[in-house]
Design an enzyme around this catalytic site. Structure first.
Site, PDB file in Angstrom:
ATOM      1  N   GLY A  80      81.593  67.608  53.781  1.00  0.00           N
ATOM      2  CA  GLY A  80      82.622  66.788  54.410  1.00  0.00           C
ATOM      3  C   GLY A  80      83.471  66.102  53.355  1.00  0.00           C
ATOM      4  O   GLY A  80      84.690  65.967  53.497  1.00  0.00           O
ATOM      5  N   THR A  81      82.827  65.682  52.283  1.00  0.00           N
ATOM      6  CA  THR A  81      83.553  65.032  51.189  1.00  0.00           C
ATOM      7  C   THR A  81      84.618  65.974  50.619  1.00  0.00           C
ATOM      8  O   THR A  81      85.761  65.566  50.392  1.00  0.00           O
ATOM      9  CB  THR A  81      82.561  64.631  50.071  1.00  0.00           C
TER      10      THR A  81
ATOM     11  N   ASN B 176      80.874  55.677  60.036  1.00  0.00           N
ATOM     12  CA  ASN B 176      79.488  56.003  59.684  1.00  0.00           C
ATOM     13  C   ASN B 176      78.609  54.769  59.524  1.00  0.00           C
ATOM     14  O   ASN B 176      77.392  54.871  59.511  1.00  0.00           O
ATOM     15  CB  ASN B 176      79.446  56.817  58.385  1.00  0.00           C
TER      16      ASN B 176
ATOM     17  N   GLN C 260      80.886  62.227  61.681  1.00  0.00           N
ATOM     18  CA  GLN C 260      79.805  61.678  62.517  1.00  0.00           C
ATOM     19  C   GLN C 260      79.934  62.058  63.993  1.00  0.00           C
ATOM     20  O   GLN C 260      79.054  61.750  64.794  1.00  0.00           O
ATOM     21  CB  GLN C 260      79.773  60.143  62.407  1.00  0.00           C
TER      22      GLN C 260
ATOM     23  N   SER D  98      80.937  68.172  58.665  1.00  0.00           N
ATOM     24  CA  SER D  98      79.850  68.461  57.726  1.00  0.00           C
ATOM     25  C   SER D  98      78.606  68.870  58.523  1.00  0.00           C
ATOM     26  O   SER D  98      78.140  68.114  59.379  1.00  0.00           O
ATOM     27  CB  SER D  98      79.556  67.212  56.901  1.00  0.00           C
ATOM     28  N   ALA D  99      78.068  70.042  58.218  1.00  0.00           N
ATOM     29  CA  ALA D  99      76.992  70.605  59.053  1.00  0.00           C
ATOM     30  C   ALA D  99      75.719  69.762  59.062  1.00  0.00           C
ATOM     31  O   ALA D  99      75.028  69.691  60.075  1.00  0.00           O
ATOM     32  CB  ALA D  99      76.670  72.024  58.587  1.00  0.00           C
ATOM     33  N   HIS D 100      75.408  69.122  57.943  1.00  0.00           N
ATOM     34  CA  HIS D 100      74.110  68.427  57.908  1.00  0.00           C
ATOM     35  C   HIS D 100      74.085  67.161  58.752  1.00  0.00           C
ATOM     36  O   HIS D 100      73.041  66.537  58.926  1.00  0.00           O
ATOM     37  CB  HIS D 100      73.678  68.144  56.464  1.00  0.00           C
TER      38      HIS D 100
ATOM     39  N   THR E  35      83.318  82.498  46.290  1.00  0.00           N
ATOM     40  CA  THR E  35      82.629  83.400  47.218  1.00  0.00           C
ATOM     41  C   THR E  35      81.996  82.603  48.364  1.00  0.00           C
ATOM     42  O   THR E  35      81.353  81.578  48.129  1.00  0.00           O
ATOM     43  CB  THR E  35      81.544  84.199  46.462  1.00  0.00           C
TER      44      THR E  35
ATOM     45  N   CYS F 110      76.751  50.837  44.411  1.00  0.00           N
ATOM     46  CA  CYS F 110      76.764  50.359  43.016  1.00  0.00           C
ATOM     47  C   CYS F 110      78.192  49.949  42.693  1.00  0.00           C
ATOM     48  O   CYS F 110      79.122  50.680  42.980  1.00  0.00           O
ATOM     49  CB  CYS F 110      76.422  51.472  42.037  1.00  0.00           C
TER      50      CYS F 110
END
Lengths: 374, 94
Positions: A69-70, A148, A176, A196-198, A234, A324
């Site tokens: 997604g990033t 998110n 999300q 994003s698939a995850h 690829t 951070c």
């Protein structure tokens, strides 16, 4: 371990894993190769792309695969900025770091980027957006559709109309969203959308950008002419097939899953109140325009980092959203932007769950919170 | 948890277990143990500190008395950057 970190990632289902393993065994060729093995792989790649497009009411030619997604956000933003470098990019103060830091990069490289504020629930200030669209020559408005950290769902209908009126393109970070609503790109009518698939029980390492018109973008990765010359490299066919399997599954029974999530969200907040645990819900109230599976709760005068650590030791996995910053840990920029009070921001935790949790899971969580928050 | 690190001559540290004077080498070792990273970012480093502090808290919770002698807990002794003998740790109220 009880998992309350679904907004961070989800575990691929067995069906997804099976589809990926079968794909790795069955498709040995490079989809770009013009021999039978390559053609065999290319066919499967095209089938997967069509199926993914169908899940979001789009066409195969609208889908550009990325590794995340990033990367999809980077492609939308940098690809637009490359095409129209003199124009302004609008964003919001509550973006995921994938957008926030891409905008910072563009700004550092001389592009004009303007942040649009939100209200205390995380909704885009449409008056400020309208003013910015009038004042600047805007190429693109990029915004997180489903936040998110706090779950806010933006009013895309109004926002897209406003941007259209001023000739600005719209990019939504929809990462999300797919588990919680049927994404219909034709109805939403934005120009770009990141996925994003995850985040929907698919594998990591695969995402995609919905692109309404590929002529509006310039590539950010150069090389071969895969993905309409927009993203060389690829194709990761096994991951694409995993994404296909996950999105097809996610697109089914959305309202049934959401009903279970709503029940759980209501129950969790009710129990927190019953136990007199001093807290606030950051972001919109339940059942307003929001994802009900992301509850960002601020606990009064608590150390959120310590709570996450102690909850982990007691079998609960969740996150905060801190980052951070120059050698120190900073509270989430999203919570700062919506003005979460000082007494609650340090003790803010994000509980993100699925339709699978049961009332007992929340009871255990409440019992543990009662011990930790004394 | 607030703790006091002391010996018969002196109090070396009084405060939250999380802020105890952990040795750089111990922090690095624990970071390698947890993350296989000898130079963690601040978020991961803070997790290491919490783990080291928890080790002290667990030892105090599990002790029969109100204090522990670090002679009996070499795994904790080696995490502290205090150059002295006969160290003990006790829980501090409040």
């Amino acid at each position: 371990m009880r998992y309350f970190d679904y907004a961070a990632t989800t575990k691929p289902t067995e069906a997804v894993i099976k589809a990926m393993v079968e794909s790795m065994r069955a498709y040995a060729g490079n989809p770009s190769s013009l021999h039978s093995l390559g053609i065999h792989a290319k066919k499967r790649y095209n089938q997967a792309k069509k199926n993914i497009a169908a899940c979001i009411n789009a066409d195969k030619d609208n889908i550009v695969f990325t590794a995340s997604g990033t990367e999809a956000n980077n492609l939308a933003l940098k690809g637009t900025a490359e095409r129209v470098p003199k124009k302004t990019i609008l964003t919001t103060t509550i973006e995921h770091s994938a957008t926030k830091n891409t905008c910072a990069f563009l700004k550092k490289n001389g592009h004009h980027v303007v942040e649009i504020p939100t209200d205390q629930e995380g909704f885009v200030d449409q008056k400020a957006l309208q003013n910015a669209l009038k004042v600047y020559d805007v190429a693109l408005f990029t915004l997180i559709y489903a936040n998110n950290e706090i779950g806010t769902l933006q009013d895309l209908d109004a926002i897209v109309k406003l941007c259209r009126k001023h000739g600005a393109l719209v990019h939504i970070d929809a990462v999300q969203a797919p588990l919680h609503e049927n994404m219909d790109m034709k109805a939403i009518d934005c120009d770009f959308a990141s996925f994003s698939a995850h985040k929907f029980f698919g594998p990591r390492g695969i995402g995609f950008l919905y692109v309404k018109d590929i002529a509006t973008l310039a590539p950010i990765i150069h090389g071969g002419n895969q993905e309409f010359d927009l993203r060389a490299g690829t194709e990761n066919l096994a991951a694409i097939v995993g994404c296909e399997a996950a999105l097809k599954e996610a697109s089914k029974k959305v309202s049934k899953r959401e009903a279970l999530i709503e029940e759980n969200a209501k129950y969790f907040l009710k129990r927190l109140k019953e136990e007199n645990i001093d807290h606030i819900l950051n972001g919109p109230p339940l059942f307003k325009r929001r994802l009900n599976n992301i509850l960002n709760i601020g606990f009064y005068r608590q150390d959120g980092e310590k709570l996450v650590f102690d909850l982990d030791r007691r079998g609960f996995a969740l996150s905060r959203g801190s980052a951070c910053s120059e050698g120190s840990i900073e509270n989430s920029h999203v919570l700062q932007a919506i003005g979460v009070p000082k007494d609650y921001i340090d003790g803010s935790l994000r509980f993100s769950f699925s339709h699978r949790e049961r009332k007992e899971d929340f009871d255990k969580l409440i019992e543990t919170l009662k011990i930790l928050i004394r | 948890m607030k703790i006091v690190v002391y010996n018969e001559q002196k109090v070396f540290y009084k405060g939250k277990s999380l802020n105890a004077p952990f040795a750089d080498e111990a922090v690095k070792e624990k970071s390698i143990d947890l993350f296989d990273d000898d130079d963690p970012c601040i978020i991961h480093k803070s997790y290491v500190f919490k783990t080291l502090a928890q080790q002290i808290e667990d030892a105090l919770e599990n002790s029969e008395g109100s204090e522990i002698s670090l002679n009996a807990h070499p795994e904790i002794r080696k995490t502290l950057d205090i150059d002295a003998e006969g160290l003990k740790i006790r829980k501090e109220d409040g």
